[in-house]
Write an enzyme that holds these catalytic residues in place. Structure first.
Site, short mmCIF file in Angstrom:
data_model
loop_
_atom_site.label_atom_id
_atom_site.label_comp_id
_atom_site.label_asym_id
_atom_site.label_seq_id
_atom_site.Cartn_x
_atom_site.Cartn_y
_atom_site.Cartn_z
N PHE A 113 0.83 -1.19 0.00
CA PHE A 113 0.00 0.00 0.00
C PHE A 113 0.88 1.26 0.00
O PHE A 113 1.82 1.35 -0.77
CB PHE A 113 -0.98 -0.02 1.19
CG PHE A 113 -2.00 -1.13 1.08
CD1 PHE A 113 -3.06 -1.02 0.19
CD2 PHE A 113 -1.89 -2.27 1.85
CE1 PHE A 113 -4.00 -2.05 0.08
CE2 PHE A 113 -2.82 -3.30 1.75
CZ PHE A 113 -3.87 -3.18 0.86
N SER A 114 0.59 2.22 0.88
CA SER A 114 1.26 3.52 0.81
C SER A 114 2.71 3.49 1.26
O SER A 114 3.41 4.50 1.12
CB SER A 114 0.50 4.56 1.62
OG SER A 114 -0.72 4.87 0.99
N LEU A 115 3.17 2.38 1.76
CA LEU A 115 4.62 2.26 2.00
C LEU A 115 5.37 2.39 0.67
O LEU A 115 6.53 2.78 0.63
CB LEU A 115 4.91 0.92 2.66
CG LEU A 115 6.13 0.83 3.57
CD1 LEU A 115 6.01 -0.39 4.48
CD2 LEU A 115 7.41 0.75 2.78
N LYS B 188 5.02 4.69 -1.33
CA LYS B 188 5.39 6.10 -1.49
C LYS B 188 6.84 6.35 -1.08
O LYS B 188 7.56 7.12 -1.71
CB LYS B 188 4.46 6.98 -0.65
CG LYS B 188 3.00 6.99 -1.08
CD LYS B 188 2.16 7.80 -0.12
CE LYS B 188 0.74 8.03 -0.62
NZ LYS B 188 -0.08 6.81 -0.66
#
Length: 405
Positions: free
Chosen positions: A126-128, A130
């Site tokens: 997921f947003s890791l 980023k």
């Protein structure tokens, strides 16, 4: 009845069933994300994204870099809400699926409580994602593919000319300060995040969603967490380098840090298919630990400066008041600040962490030379109680290793 009759009868039965459940199938299609991301299904989904969505591979390194085993972590417990708890209790309470701890480059703990988890499993981060995108941007700047963080976004993605992204810079995107309005609400089906998600999974146009977003503030001065900022940052990177995120990640990162397994980005169903710079990387716990080790070592690994040291330093925090710990707004936990697509933490240690919804963490403490990877399968995208306990436990773990190592 012969086999042909059986097949014909089966086909008729299937056809009747399809007609009979047409409304149900339509409901399932509209609610696929909610079903796939809720327990108990999500433990399977988060380890099998390659069976659900199109993908592009991030090839492993030609030669794996060993993670030597160190003295096993023993005797650790943390205090939380007046109770003394063990890591085993943390895993049960926070739905851990994979967990690894590096201290001074050595693997001192590794376990996989998840039903479908193992050292070979690629986990949806997921947003890791980023934070990995940020690493790639730092590399691209160092090698000159990207000119400057002061460059305008539209100089790399001209398709966004005339939109709210016509004005923000690469720097603004890195700090989630584009000024573009994007409602990162995972529960509201009418939110802009829901429209973004439907475009990803349902075959719509991400570009159309991005172009439709309005301006909410002037760029550079207001933090607003936005997966779209990271998505646009990924497009900037692909335009600047001439490579997809997957190919650039392999060439500049995965191949240089001794990864042992291929990673992959899942892609949008609609064409042109694109990776999500803000949320579609899947990798093993061990390889993610290697990414953390690189950051803990100031971007240098085995004598090779993979990421500029200055880039690592700014990922630990920048001197911008609106990004300081506790200043991000009432909807963000007060123990977090933000910088360079990483979450920063309070105190003189200047630890920092990548975070993904449903409980994904890459915790880096360069001062103590500690890296912790935790993948999870929370029932909801966000869980304030589980996050607070995780932060408390990992902070205590770092202090324990530093005191006893």
């Amino acid at each position: 009845m012969g086999t042909g009759g059986i097949r014909a009868g089966s086909a008729l039965a299937v056809g009747a069933a399809v007609v009979g459940v047409g409304a149900g199938a339509s409901w399932l299609w509209r609610h696929q994300a909610g079903i796939a991301f809720s327990r108990p299904v999500n433990e399977w989904t988060f380890t099998h994204m390659s069976t659900v969505m199109p993908t592009e591979t991030v090839s492993r390194a030609p030669e794996s870099r060993p993670l030597p085993s160190g003295p096993r972590l023993r005797g650790f417990a943390y205090e939380y809400q007046g109770e003394r708890r063990t890591l085993t209790e943390l895993h049960a309470r926070t739905r851990t699926t994979g967990f690894a701890v590096l201290h001074r480059g050595m693997l001192v703990r590794e376990e996989y409580p998840g039903r479908f988890a193992s050292p070979e499993t690629r986990f949806q981060l997921f947003s890791l994602t980023k934070s990995v995108t940020s690493i790639l941007v730092g590399i691209a700047l160092e090698e000159g593919a990207l000119g400057s963080t002061a460059d305008k976004v539209v100089s790399y993605v001209p398709e966004l000319a005339g939109s709210a992204y016509d004005g923000p810079t690469v720097e603004d995107l890195l700090h989630m300060s584009s000024g573009v309005e994007f409602v990162e609400d995972y529960t509201d089906p009418a939110s802009s995040f829901a429209r973004f998600e439907r475009a990803v999974s349902g075959g719509g146009s991400l570009l159309d969603v991005v172009r439709s977003l309005p301006r909410a503030a002037e760029p550079g001065g207001t933090f607003s967490y936005s997966t779209v900022d990271s998505q646009v940052l990924g497009w900037v990177l692909e335009s600047a380098t001439g490579l997809t995120l997957s190919r650039y990640a392999h060439s500049r990162l995965w191949s240089r840090i001794g990864t042992e397994r291929d990673a992959y980005y899942f892609l949008t169903r609609g064409r042109p298919r694109t990776a999500l710079g803000g949320g579609s990387l899947n990798a093993t716990v061990r390889d993610l630990a290697r990414v953390g080790l690189l950051m803990a070592c100031g971007g240098e690994l085995d004598g090779q400066q993979v990421v500029p040291a200055s880039w690592v330093e700014r990922s630990r925090g920048v001197s911008m008041p609106h990004l300081a710990v506790g200043a991000l707004g009432t909807d963000i936990a007060p123990h977090y600040g933000y910088a360079n697509q990483w979450w920063t933490l309070d105190g003189e240690r200047r630890s920092f962490t990548g975070i993904g919804i449903h409980g994904q963490y890459l915790w880096v403490d360069p001062d103590a030379d500690v890296v912790v990877v935790k993948t999870s399968a929370w029932n909801t995208a966000e869980d304030e109680a589980r996050d607070a306990e995780t932060v408390s436990a990992l902070s205590a773990l770092v202090a324990h290793l530093e005191a006893h190592g």
